[in-house]
Design a protein around this motif. Structure first.
Motif, PDB file in Angstrom:
ATOM      1  N   VAL A   1       0.865  -1.175   0.000  1.00 53.41           N
ATOM      2  CA  VAL A   1       0.000   0.000   0.000  1.00 53.41           C
ATOM      3  C   VAL A   1       0.906   1.230   0.000  1.00 53.41           C
ATOM      4  N   PRO A   2       0.774   2.124  -0.994  1.00 50.98           N
ATOM      5  CA  PRO A   2       1.652   3.302  -1.018  1.00 50.98           C
ATOM      6  C   PRO A   2       1.316   4.280   0.100  1.00 50.98           C
ATOM      7  N   LEU A   3       2.331   4.969   0.585  1.00 53.36           N
ATOM      8  CA  LEU A   3       2.156   6.008   1.594  1.00 53.36           C
ATOM      9  C   LEU A   3       1.542   7.247   0.962  1.00 53.36           C
ATOM     10  N   THR A   4       0.946   8.092   1.760  1.00 54.04           N
ATOM     11  CA  THR A   4       0.525   9.417   1.322  1.00 54.04           C
ATOM     12  C   THR A   4       1.552  10.401   1.850  1.00 54.04           C
ATOM     13  N   ILE A   5       2.157  11.153   0.971  1.00 53.60           N
ATOM     14  CA  ILE A   5       3.145  12.155   1.332  1.00 53.60           C
ATOM     15  C   ILE A   5       2.586  13.511   0.930  1.00 53.60           C
ATOM     16  N   ILE A   6       2.534  14.452   1.863  1.00 56.27           N
ATOM     17  CA  ILE A   6       2.044  15.798   1.571  1.00 56.27           C
ATOM     18  C   ILE A   6       3.225  16.744   1.711  1.00 56.27           C
ATOM     19  N   LYS A   7       3.608  17.364   0.620  1.00 57.42           N
ATOM     20  CA  LYS A   7       4.728  18.301   0.623  1.00 57.42           C
ATOM     21  C   LYS A   7       4.249  19.668   1.105  1.00 57.42           C
ATOM     22  N   GLY A   8       5.039  20.276   1.968  1.00 60.57           N
ATOM     23  CA  GLY A   8       4.747  21.637   2.399  1.00 60.57           C
ATOM     24  C   GLY A   8       3.566  21.767   3.342  1.00 60.57           C
ATOM     25  N   ALA A   9       3.282  20.753   4.143  1.00 60.73           N
ATOM     26  CA  ALA A   9       2.168  20.830   5.098  1.00 60.73           C
ATOM     27  C   ALA A   9       2.647  21.526   6.363  1.00 60.73           C
ATOM     28  N   SER A  10       3.034  22.787   6.216  1.00 55.86           N
ATOM     29  CA  SER A  10       3.606  23.484   7.370  1.00 55.86           C
ATOM     30  C   SER A  10       2.715  24.623   7.847  1.00 55.86           C
ATOM     31  N   SER A  11       3.031  25.102   9.017  1.00 55.77           N
ATOM     32  CA  SER A  11       2.154  26.035   9.714  1.00 55.77           C
ATOM     33  C   SER A  11       2.015  27.388   9.036  1.00 55.77           C
ATOM     34  N   GLU A  12       2.989  27.821   8.252  1.00 52.76           N
ATOM     35  CA  GLU A  12       2.869  29.160   7.674  1.00 52.76           C
ATOM     36  C   GLU A  12       1.732  29.266   6.665  1.00 52.76           C
ATOM     37  N   PHE A  13       1.160  28.156   6.254  1.00 54.77           N
ATOM     38  CA  PHE A  13       0.051  28.163   5.312  1.00 54.77           C
ATOM     39  C   PHE A  13      -1.311  28.140   6.014  1.00 54.77           C
ATOM     40  N   ILE A  14      -1.326  28.272   7.343  1.00 56.29           N
ATOM     41  CA  ILE A  14      -2.582  28.169   8.088  1.00 56.29           C
ATOM     42  C   ILE A  14      -3.047  29.567   8.505  1.00 56.29           C
ATOM     43  N   PRO A  15      -4.047  30.123   7.821  1.00 54.74           N
ATOM     44  CA  PRO A  15      -4.566  31.429   8.229  1.00 54.74           C
ATOM     45  C   PRO A  15      -5.557  31.284   9.380  1.00 54.74           C
ATOM     46  N   PHE A  16      -5.658  32.308  10.210  1.00 54.35           N
ATOM     47  CA  PHE A  16      -6.679  32.323  11.255  1.00 54.35           C
ATOM     48  C   PHE A  16      -8.008  32.748  10.631  1.00 54.35           C
ATOM     49  N   PRO A  17      -9.110  32.148  11.066  1.00 57.29           N
ATOM     50  CA  PRO A  17     -10.418  32.660  10.623  1.00 57.29           C
ATOM     51  C   PRO A  17     -10.575  34.110  11.086  1.00 57.29           C
ATOM     52  N   ALA A  18     -11.328  34.900  10.363  1.00 50.63           N
ATOM     53  CA  ALA A  18     -11.522  36.309  10.699  1.00 50.63           C
ATOM     54  C   ALA A  18     -11.965  36.464  12.156  1.00 50.63           C
ATOM     55  N   GLY A  19     -11.260  37.312  12.893  1.00 53.26           N
ATOM     56  CA  GLY A  19     -11.619  37.608  14.276  1.00 53.26           C
ATOM     57  C   GLY A  19     -11.222  36.557  15.287  1.00 53.26           C
ATOM     58  N   GLU A  20     -10.482  35.530  14.880  1.00 55.17           N
ATOM     59  CA  GLU A  20     -10.087  34.445  15.790  1.00 55.17           C
ATOM     60  C   GLU A  20      -8.583  34.474  16.037  1.00 55.17           C
ATOM     61  N   ASN A  21      -8.158  33.901  17.181  1.00 53.36           N
ATOM     62  CA  ASN A  21      -6.737  33.808  17.497  1.00 53.36           C
ATOM     63  C   ASN A  21      -6.287  32.360  17.674  1.00 53.36           C
ATOM     64  N   ALA A  22      -7.149  31.410  17.282  1.00 52.63           N
ATOM     65  CA  ALA A  22      -6.778  29.994  17.346  1.00 52.63           C
ATOM     66  C   ALA A  22      -7.510  29.251  16.235  1.00 52.63           C
ATOM     67  N   THR A  23      -6.875  28.187  15.745  1.00 46.87           N
ATOM     68  CA  THR A  23      -7.502  27.386  14.693  1.00 46.87           C
ATOM     69  C   THR A  23      -6.874  26.004  14.646  1.00 46.87           C
ATOM     70  N   VAL A  24      -7.621  25.058  14.093  1.00 47.33           N
ATOM     71  CA  VAL A  24      -7.080  23.745  13.774  1.00 47.33           C
ATOM     72  C   VAL A  24      -7.029  23.635  12.262  1.00 47.33           C
ATOM     73  N   ALA A  25      -6.120  22.810  11.756  1.00 54.55           N
ATOM     74  CA  ALA A  25      -6.012  22.570  10.324  1.00 54.55           C
ATOM     75  C   ALA A  25      -5.724  21.086  10.123  1.00 54.55           C
ATOM     76  N   ASP A  26      -6.751  20.315   9.785  1.00 54.96           N
ATOM     77  CA  ASP A  26      -6.580  18.888   9.515  1.00 54.96           C
ATOM     78  C   ASP A  26      -5.877  18.716   8.176  1.00 54.96           C
ATOM     79  N   PHE A  27      -4.834  17.872   8.126  1.00 58.63           N
ATOM     80  CA  PHE A  27      -4.216  17.658   6.828  1.00 58.63           C
ATOM     81  C   PHE A  27      -4.233  16.215   6.372  1.00 58.63           C
TER      82      PHE A  27
END
Length: 148
Positions: free
Chosen positions: A13-39
């Motif tokens: 079974v091949p692995l799933t590799i996600i390139k560039g799954a880093s935090s700098e690509f995670i914007p906060f929702p408008a008016g929020e100071n915390a968020t989750v980002a499922d990848f």
């Protein structure tokens, strides 16, 4: 690029590799100071009681506290900064820093906050609810093979 496989019942079974799954690509929702980002999320089928395993990043900056009543299990590993977790069962606030790991049980009641900023990797037993933004096109083509 490295292509690797795993075996289940003798079938590779091949692995799933996600390139560039880093935090700098995670914007906060408008008016929020915390968020989750499922990848990544997968529903297990090889166990007696199938369940989801979803992983991603939790990002928080100084601001309001976020209460959470857990209806699933979750682990968090702090990568950078500090994340404060008030455990409502004990009244103790834990100050998590890089290298710290926390496990949240079903029924845990907590409040997340920080005095600066924090970033954690998490794995949780629920399906995707907040897809990681900006990951389109970052999965490696599993048809390509390593030339190592």
């Amino acid at each position: 690029m490295v292509f690797a496989t795993s075996t289940v019942s003798g079938n590779p079974v091949p692995l799933t590799i996600i390139k560039g799954a880093s935090s700098e690509f995670i914007p906060f929702p408008a008016g929020e100071n915390a968020t989750v980002a499922d990848f990544h999320s997968i529903r297990t089928s090889t166990t007696d009681s199938p369940s989801y395993l979803t992983s991603g990043f939790y990002k928080i900056e100084k601001g309001k506290a976020y209460p959470l009543d857990y209806t699933c299990e979750e682990t968090k590993y702090v990568i950078s900064g500090q994340i404060d977790v008030l455990d409502e069962a004990t009244g103790v606030t834990h100050h998590l820093v890089p290298g710290d790991f926390a496990f949240f049980y079903v029924g845990s009641k907590v409040q997340f906050s920080t005095k600066s900023a924090g970033l954690a990797f998490y794995a949780v037993t629920r399906p995707v609810k907040a897809a990681h933004p900006n990951l389109a096109g970052r999965e490696e083509d599993v048809k390509q093979k390593s030339k190592l």
